[in-house]
Design a protein around this motif. Structure first.
Motif, PDB file in Angstrom:
ATOM      1  N   PHE A  22      41.277  11.259  14.662  1.00  0.00           N
ATOM      2  CA  PHE A  22      40.573  12.530  14.786  1.00  0.00           C
ATOM      3  C   PHE A  22      41.190  13.411  15.876  1.00  0.00           C
ATOM      4  O   PHE A  22      41.297  14.630  15.705  1.00  0.00           O
ATOM      5  N   ASN A  23      41.611  12.827  16.977  1.00  0.00           N
ATOM      6  CA  ASN A  23      42.247  13.613  18.043  1.00  0.00           C
ATOM      7  C   ASN A  23      43.492  14.335  17.537  1.00  0.00           C
ATOM      8  O   ASN A  23      43.711  15.509  17.840  1.00  0.00           O
ATOM      9  N   GLN A  24      44.310  13.642  16.778  1.00  0.00           N
ATOM     10  CA  GLN A  24      45.524  14.242  16.225  1.00  0.00           C
ATOM     11  C   GLN A  24      45.181  15.355  15.240  1.00  0.00           C
ATOM     12  O   GLN A  24      45.803  16.407  15.239  1.00  0.00           O
ATOM     13  N   LEU A  25      44.176  15.119  14.425  1.00  0.00           N
ATOM     14  CA  LEU A  25      43.750  16.127  13.462  1.00  0.00           C
ATOM     15  C   LEU A  25      43.234  17.377  14.169  1.00  0.00           C
ATOM     16  O   LEU A  25      43.566  18.497  13.789  1.00  0.00           O
ATOM     17  N   GLU A  26      42.449  17.196  15.214  1.00  0.00           N
ATOM     18  CA  GLU A  26      41.938  18.338  15.990  1.00  0.00           C
ATOM     19  C   GLU A  26      43.080  19.182  16.550  1.00  0.00           C
ATOM     20  O   GLU A  26      43.044  20.412  16.471  1.00  0.00           O
ATOM     21  N   LEU A  27      44.082  18.527  17.102  1.00  0.00           N
ATOM     22  CA  LEU A  27      45.239  19.255  17.639  1.00  0.00           C
ATOM     23  C   LEU A  27      45.978  20.002  16.543  1.00  0.00           C
ATOM     24  O   LEU A  27      46.369  21.162  16.730  1.00  0.00           O
ATOM     25  N   LEU A  28      46.162  19.363  15.430  1.00  0.00           N
ATOM     26  CA  LEU A  28      46.847  19.991  14.304  1.00  0.00           C
ATOM     27  C   LEU A  28      46.100  21.248  13.853  1.00  0.00           C
ATOM     28  O   LEU A  28      46.689  22.318  13.725  1.00  0.00           O
ATOM     29  N   ILE A  29      44.812  21.137  13.650  1.00  0.00           N
ATOM     30  CA  ILE A  29      44.007  22.268  13.187  1.00  0.00           C
ATOM     31  C   ILE A  29      43.980  23.380  14.226  1.00  0.00           C
ATOM     32  O   ILE A  29      44.241  24.545  13.922  1.00  0.00           O
ATOM     33  N   SER A  30      43.669  23.044  15.450  1.00  0.00           N
ATOM     34  CA  SER A  30      43.514  24.080  16.478  1.00  0.00           C
ATOM     35  C   SER A  30      44.828  24.764  16.834  1.00  0.00           C
ATOM     36  O   SER A  30      44.840  25.947  17.159  1.00  0.00           O
ATOM     37  N   ASN A  31      45.938  24.069  16.716  1.00  0.00           N
ATOM     38  CA  ASN A  31      47.227  24.662  17.079  1.00  0.00           C
ATOM     39  C   ASN A  31      47.934  25.384  15.943  1.00  0.00           C
ATOM     40  O   ASN A  31      48.748  26.270  16.196  1.00  0.00           O
ATOM     41  N   TYR A  32      47.655  25.002  14.703  1.00  0.00           N
ATOM     42  CA  TYR A  32      48.462  25.527  13.608  1.00  0.00           C
ATOM     43  C   TYR A  32      47.692  26.268  12.517  1.00  0.00           C
ATOM     44  O   TYR A  32      48.297  26.991  11.740  1.00  0.00           O
ATOM     45  N   PHE A  33      46.390  26.088  12.421  1.00  0.00           N
ATOM     46  CA  PHE A  33      45.668  26.627  11.268  1.00  0.00           C
ATOM     47  C   PHE A  33      44.375  27.353  11.655  1.00  0.00           C
ATOM     48  O   PHE A  33      43.286  26.953  11.254  1.00  0.00           O
ATOM     49  N   PRO A  34      44.460  28.445  12.374  1.00  0.00           N
ATOM     50  CA  PRO A  34      43.251  29.144  12.834  1.00  0.00           C
ATOM     51  C   PRO A  34      42.557  30.000  11.768  1.00  0.00           C
ATOM     52  O   PRO A  34      41.440  30.444  11.974  1.00  0.00           O
ATOM     53  N   HIS A  35      43.193  30.222  10.623  1.00  0.00           N
ATOM     54  CA  HIS A  35      42.647  31.145   9.623  1.00  0.00           C
ATOM     55  C   HIS A  35      42.114  30.450   8.373  1.00  0.00           C
ATOM     56  O   HIS A  35      41.936  31.090   7.338  1.00  0.00           O
ATOM     57  N   LYS A  46      37.606   5.697   8.328  1.00  0.00           N
ATOM     58  CA  LYS A  46      37.496   5.393   9.764  1.00  0.00           C
ATOM     59  C   LYS A  46      36.150   5.908  10.236  1.00  0.00           C
ATOM     60  O   LYS A  46      35.751   7.025   9.921  1.00  0.00           O
ATOM     61  N   ILE A  47      35.461   5.126  11.016  1.00  0.00           N
ATOM     62  CA  ILE A  47      34.131   5.488  11.515  1.00  0.00           C
ATOM     63  C   ILE A  47      34.172   6.801  12.291  1.00  0.00           C
ATOM     64  O   ILE A  47      33.245   7.594  12.219  1.00  0.00           O
ATOM     65  N   GLU A  48      35.247   7.077  13.010  1.00  0.00           N
ATOM     66  CA  GLU A  48      35.318   8.285  13.838  1.00  0.00           C
ATOM     67  C   GLU A  48      35.135   9.569  13.029  1.00  0.00           C
ATOM     68  O   GLU A  48      34.712  10.588  13.562  1.00  0.00           O
ATOM     69  N   TYR A  49      35.418   9.531  11.730  1.00  0.00           N
ATOM     70  CA  TYR A  49      35.263  10.729  10.903  1.00  0.00           C
ATOM     71  C   TYR A  49      33.819  10.988  10.482  1.00  0.00           C
ATOM     72  O   TYR A  49      33.530  11.999   9.873  1.00  0.00           O
ATOM     73  N   TRP A  55      32.846  17.305  14.057  1.00  0.00           N
ATOM     74  CA  TRP A  55      33.326  18.205  13.006  1.00  0.00           C
ATOM     75  C   TRP A  55      32.788  19.611  13.226  1.00  0.00           C
ATOM     76  O   TRP A  55      33.506  20.599  13.090  1.00  0.00           O
ATOM     77  N   LYS A  56      31.515  19.693  13.545  1.00  0.00           N
ATOM     78  CA  LYS A  56      30.889  21.005  13.774  1.00  0.00           C
ATOM     79  C   LYS A  56      31.598  21.742  14.907  1.00  0.00           C
ATOM     80  O   LYS A  56      31.900  22.933  14.797  1.00  0.00           O
ATOM     81  N   GLU A  57      31.870  21.054  15.990  1.00  0.00           N
ATOM     82  CA  GLU A  57      32.559  21.661  17.133  1.00  0.00           C
ATOM     83  C   GLU A  57      33.961  22.131  16.739  1.00  0.00           C
ATOM     84  O   GLU A  57      34.387  23.229  17.104  1.00  0.00           O
ATOM     85  N   LEU A  58      34.677  21.311  15.987  1.00  0.00           N
ATOM     86  CA  LEU A  58      36.017  21.695  15.536  1.00  0.00           C
ATOM     87  C   LEU A  58      35.954  22.933  14.646  1.00  0.00           C
ATOM     88  O   LEU A  58      36.741  23.866  14.801  1.00  0.00           O
TER      89      LEU A  58
END
Length: 92
Positions: A22-35, A46-49, A55-58
């Protein structure tokens, strides 16, 4: 980190990634896909998902234009481990 240029104006994104946390996914989304308006994500179970608050915060912080969110967690057949998780109710 992506090794090639990314069009950060993308509005629709569908990802199938087997070994991303999830940490890697958050970085990917926040850095590359803002639109993003449509986001479909498929990964290994994985339980973390199951953390709806995370998810709401992201979504609120990095995907403000999001209209469609689709999450698919694929079973891990090697361990034959996929159980329902009580926190899935948070997504309703």
């Amino acid at each position: 980190v992506l090794n090639h240029p990314v069009n950060n104006k993308l509005s629709h994104l569908s990802l199938r990634m087997s070994d991303i946390n999830f940490n890697q996914l958050e970085l990917l989304i926040s850095n590359y896909f803002p639109h993003l308006e449509v986001f479909r994500f498929s990964t290994n179970y994985k339980i973390e998902y199951f953390d709806a608050s995370r998810w709401k915060e992201l979504i609120l912080s990095s995907m403000c234009k999001l209209h469609i969110f689709d999450l698919e967690l694929l079973p891990n057949y090697e361990n034959n481990h996929m159980t329902s998780h009580p926190s899935i109710e948070q997504f309703k």
